[in-house]
Design a protein around this motif. Structure first.
Motif, PDB file in Angstrom:
ATOM      1  N   ASP A  46      22.243  47.085  22.972  1.00 12.97           N
ATOM      2  CA  ASP A  46      21.322  47.863  23.803  1.00 12.97           C
ATOM      3  C   ASP A  46      21.031  47.223  25.154  1.00 12.97           C
ATOM      4  O   ASP A  46      20.203  47.722  25.916  1.00 12.97           O
ATOM      5  N   GLU A  47      21.732  46.131  25.478  1.00 17.10           N
ATOM      6  CA  GLU A  47      21.560  45.471  26.769  1.00 17.10           C
ATOM      7  C   GLU A  47      22.693  45.884  27.704  1.00 17.10           C
ATOM      8  O   GLU A  47      23.854  45.865  27.315  1.00 17.10           O
ATOM      9  N   SER A  48      22.339  46.231  28.922  1.00 19.32           N
ATOM     10  CA  SER A  48      23.324  46.642  29.905  1.00 19.32           C
ATOM     11  C   SER A  48      24.133  45.429  30.364  1.00 19.32           C
ATOM     12  O   SER A  48      23.579  44.491  30.944  1.00 19.32           O
ATOM     13  N   GLY A  49      25.421  45.456  30.084  1.00 21.76           N
ATOM     14  CA  GLY A  49      26.253  44.338  30.499  1.00 21.76           C
ATOM     15  C   GLY A  49      27.585  44.309  29.784  1.00 21.76           C
ATOM     16  O   GLY A  49      27.923  45.217  29.030  1.00 21.76           O
ATOM     17  N   THR A  50      28.310  43.245  30.048  1.00 21.21           N
ATOM     18  CA  THR A  50      29.615  43.048  29.434  1.00 21.21           C
ATOM     19  C   THR A  50      29.857  41.556  29.254  1.00 21.21           C
ATOM     20  O   THR A  50      29.214  40.730  29.897  1.00 21.21           O
ATOM     21  N   VAL A  51      30.792  41.237  28.362  1.00 23.68           N
ATOM     22  CA  VAL A  51      31.152  39.851  28.065  1.00 23.68           C
ATOM     23  C   VAL A  51      32.594  39.626  28.491  1.00 23.68           C
ATOM     24  O   VAL A  51      33.477  40.425  28.160  1.00 23.68           O
ATOM     25  N   LEU A  52      32.814  38.529  29.240  1.00 21.61           N
ATOM     26  CA  LEU A  52      34.167  38.163  29.655  1.00 21.61           C
ATOM     27  C   LEU A  52      34.434  36.722  29.253  1.00 21.61           C
ATOM     28  O   LEU A  52      33.608  35.841  29.506  1.00 21.61           O
ATOM     29  N   ASP A  53      35.595  36.483  28.640  1.00 24.81           N
ATOM     30  CA  ASP A  53      36.004  35.128  28.284  1.00 24.81           C
ATOM     31  C   ASP A  53      36.589  34.450  29.508  1.00 24.81           C
ATOM     32  O   ASP A  53      37.414  35.026  30.208  1.00 24.81           O
ATOM     33  N   VAL A  54      36.168  33.208  29.749  1.00 27.73           N
ATOM     34  CA  VAL A  54      36.582  32.496  30.954  1.00 27.73           C
ATOM     35  C   VAL A  54      37.934  31.816  30.808  1.00 27.73           C
ATOM     36  O   VAL A  54      38.264  30.926  31.593  1.00 27.73           O
ATOM     37  N   ASP A  55      38.734  32.276  29.872  1.00 32.22           N
ATOM     38  CA  ASP A  55      40.087  31.737  29.760  1.00 32.22           C
ATOM     39  C   ASP A  55      40.989  32.247  30.883  1.00 32.22           C
ATOM     40  O   ASP A  55      42.090  31.756  31.089  1.00 32.22           O
ATOM     41  N   ALA A  56      40.495  33.224  31.644  1.00 31.99           N
ATOM     42  CA  ALA A  56      41.239  33.751  32.798  1.00 31.99           C
ATOM     43  C   ALA A  56      40.730  33.091  34.077  1.00 31.99           C
ATOM     44  O   ALA A  56      39.655  32.504  34.102  1.00 31.99           O
ATOM     45  N   ASP A  57      41.502  33.216  35.150  1.00 34.66           N
ATOM     46  CA  ASP A  57      41.083  32.631  36.429  1.00 34.66           C
ATOM     47  C   ASP A  57      39.936  33.458  37.024  1.00 34.66           C
ATOM     48  O   ASP A  57      39.761  34.623  36.670  1.00 34.66           O
ATOM     49  N   PRO A  58      39.138  32.871  37.923  1.00 31.67           N
ATOM     50  CA  PRO A  58      37.974  33.569  38.480  1.00 31.67           C
ATOM     51  C   PRO A  58      38.289  34.909  39.140  1.00 31.67           C
ATOM     52  O   PRO A  58      37.530  35.868  38.980  1.00 31.67           O
ATOM     53  N   ASP A  59      39.398  35.004  39.869  1.00 31.92           N
ATOM     54  CA  ASP A  59      39.738  36.280  40.515  1.00 31.92           C
ATOM     55  C   ASP A  59      39.983  37.377  39.485  1.00 31.92           C
ATOM     56  O   ASP A  59      39.574  38.525  39.687  1.00 31.92           O
ATOM     57  N   THR A  60      40.631  37.034  38.399  1.00 36.95           N
ATOM     58  CA  THR A  60      40.873  38.003  37.326  1.00 36.95           C
ATOM     59  C   THR A  60      39.555  38.423  36.688  1.00 36.95           C
ATOM     60  O   THR A  60      39.341  39.602  36.390  1.00 36.95           O
ATOM     61  N   LEU A  61      38.657  37.464  36.482  1.00 37.64           N
ATOM     62  CA  LEU A  61      37.348  37.784  35.910  1.00 37.64           C
ATOM     63  C   LEU A  61      36.580  38.742  36.811  1.00 37.64           C
ATOM     64  O   LEU A  61      35.957  39.700  36.332  1.00 37.64           O
ATOM     65  N   VAL A  62      36.638  38.525  38.116  1.00 40.29           N
ATOM     66  CA  VAL A  62      35.952  39.411  39.059  1.00 40.29           C
ATOM     67  C   VAL A  62      36.549  40.809  38.992  1.00 40.29           C
ATOM     68  O   VAL A  62      35.818  41.803  38.975  1.00 40.29           O
ATOM     69  N   GLU A  63      37.865  40.899  38.950  1.00 34.12           N
ATOM     70  CA  GLU A  63      38.499  42.227  38.857  1.00 34.12           C
ATOM     71  C   GLU A  63      38.094  42.931  37.569  1.00 34.12           C
ATOM     72  O   GLU A  63      37.851  44.143  37.573  1.00 34.12           O
ATOM     73  N   ARG A  64      38.021  42.197  36.466  1.00 40.07           N
ATOM     74  CA  ARG A  64      37.587  42.782  35.186  1.00 40.07           C
ATOM     75  C   ARG A  64      36.143  43.252  35.296  1.00 40.07           C
ATOM     76  O   ARG A  64      35.787  44.318  34.778  1.00 40.07           O
ATOM     77  N   ALA A  65      35.288  42.461  35.933  1.00 39.95           N
ATOM     78  CA  ALA A  65      33.885  42.837  36.091  1.00 39.95           C
ATOM     79  C   ALA A  65      33.750  44.095  36.952  1.00 39.95           C
ATOM     80  O   ALA A  65      32.999  45.018  36.602  1.00 39.95           O
ATOM     81  N   VAL A  66      34.481  44.146  38.065  1.00 38.59           N
ATOM     82  CA  VAL A  66      34.426  45.302  38.939  1.00 38.59           C
ATOM     83  C   VAL A  66      34.915  46.555  38.187  1.00 38.59           C
ATOM     84  O   VAL A  66      34.314  47.625  38.295  1.00 38.59           O
ATOM     85  N   ALA A  67      35.963  46.408  37.402  1.00 36.64           N
ATOM     86  CA  ALA A  67      36.466  47.543  36.624  1.00 36.64           C
ATOM     87  C   ALA A  67      35.419  48.015  35.632  1.00 36.64           C
ATOM     88  O   ALA A  67      35.201  49.218  35.466  1.00 36.64           O
ATOM     89  N   ASP A  68      34.731  47.092  34.976  1.00 37.94           N
ATOM     90  CA  ASP A  68      33.705  47.469  34.026  1.00 37.94           C
ATOM     91  C   ASP A  68      32.529  48.153  34.724  1.00 37.94           C
ATOM     92  O   ASP A  68      31.980  49.142  34.220  1.00 37.94           O
ATOM     93  N   LEU A  69      32.141  47.643  35.876  1.00 39.57           N
ATOM     94  CA  LEU A  69      31.048  48.249  36.620  1.00 39.57           C
ATOM     95  C   LEU A  69      31.397  49.662  37.097  1.00 39.57           C
ATOM     96  O   LEU A  69      30.503  50.483  37.301  1.00 39.57           O
ATOM     97  N   SER A  70      32.663  49.949  37.241  1.00 40.24           N
ATOM     98  CA  SER A  70      33.103  51.256  37.762  1.00 40.24           C
ATOM     99  C   SER A  70      33.189  52.334  36.700  1.00 40.24           C
ATOM    100  O   SER A  70      33.404  53.496  37.032  1.00 40.24           O
ATOM    101  N   HIS A  71      33.043  51.966  35.455  1.00 42.37           N
ATOM    102  CA  HIS A  71      33.134  52.966  34.376  1.00 42.37           C
ATOM    103  C   HIS A  71      31.821  53.619  34.085  1.00 42.37           C
ATOM    104  O   HIS A  71      30.796  53.093  34.132  1.00 42.37           O
TER     105      HIS A  71
END
Length: 174
Positions: free
Chosen positions: A149-174
């Protein structure tokens, strides 16, 4: 839960997780990518909190409350002004996130997570930070993952920071 940024005001985002997951790096990149103001939660700590952590003493809830309220105020101001914003904050407990949401109900949490070994190695090799590796165990013990019930998403930091940002932006766009 994703947050659609289409046809809405800019988001207010809390990049959260234990020390060493890369909150600052990802938050700065995300703020730049989205054109949002950025704030570092460590800058909101009173000197007593920094001294305590520097001495290897974990903060307690009483130490954290004024810090969290200051962060919540920053988020609420960004939401109220319509500018959006990105802030780093460990936000380890649900009750801490509730304090932030009390000031800014629109807060979206980007929870960065990683294995204890990976994060411990990062902390051991970084310089210029007051958080000693000895406090990592207490942070993992305190961590309460985001609930459904909390607004957000979880990302594993096994990816590089740029990839994490792209994943976050994609999640925010849905």
């Amino acid at each position: 839960m994703a947050l659609s940024v289409e046809n809405q005001q800019p988001p207010v985002i809390v990049v959260m997780g234990v020390s060493g997951v890369g909150k600052t790096t990802v938050a700065r990149l995300l703020a730049h990518r989205l054109g949002l103001p950025y704030a570092e939660a460590d800058d909101f700590h009173p000197a007593a909190n920094i001294a305590k952590m520097s001495a290897g003493i974990p903060l307690d809830d009483q130490d954290r409350e004024p810090w969290l309220r200051a962060l919540g105020a920053w988020l609420g101001e960004r939401a109220g002004a319509g500018t959006g914003g990105v802030v780093t904050c460990s936000a380890l407990k649900r009750s801490y996130r509730d304090i932030l949401r009390d000031a800014c109900p629109e807060a979206y949490f980007l929870h960065l997570t990683g294995s204890h070994d990976l994060v411990g190695d990062r902390i051991a090799h970084r310089t210029g930070h007051f958080m000693p590796p000895s406090l990592l165990d207490s942070q993992y013990a305190t961590l309460e993952p985001l609930q459904a019930d909390e607004s957000g998403t979880v990302l594993d930091v096994d990816a590089d920071p740029d990839t994490l940002v792209e994943r976050a932006v994609a999640d925010l766009s849905h």
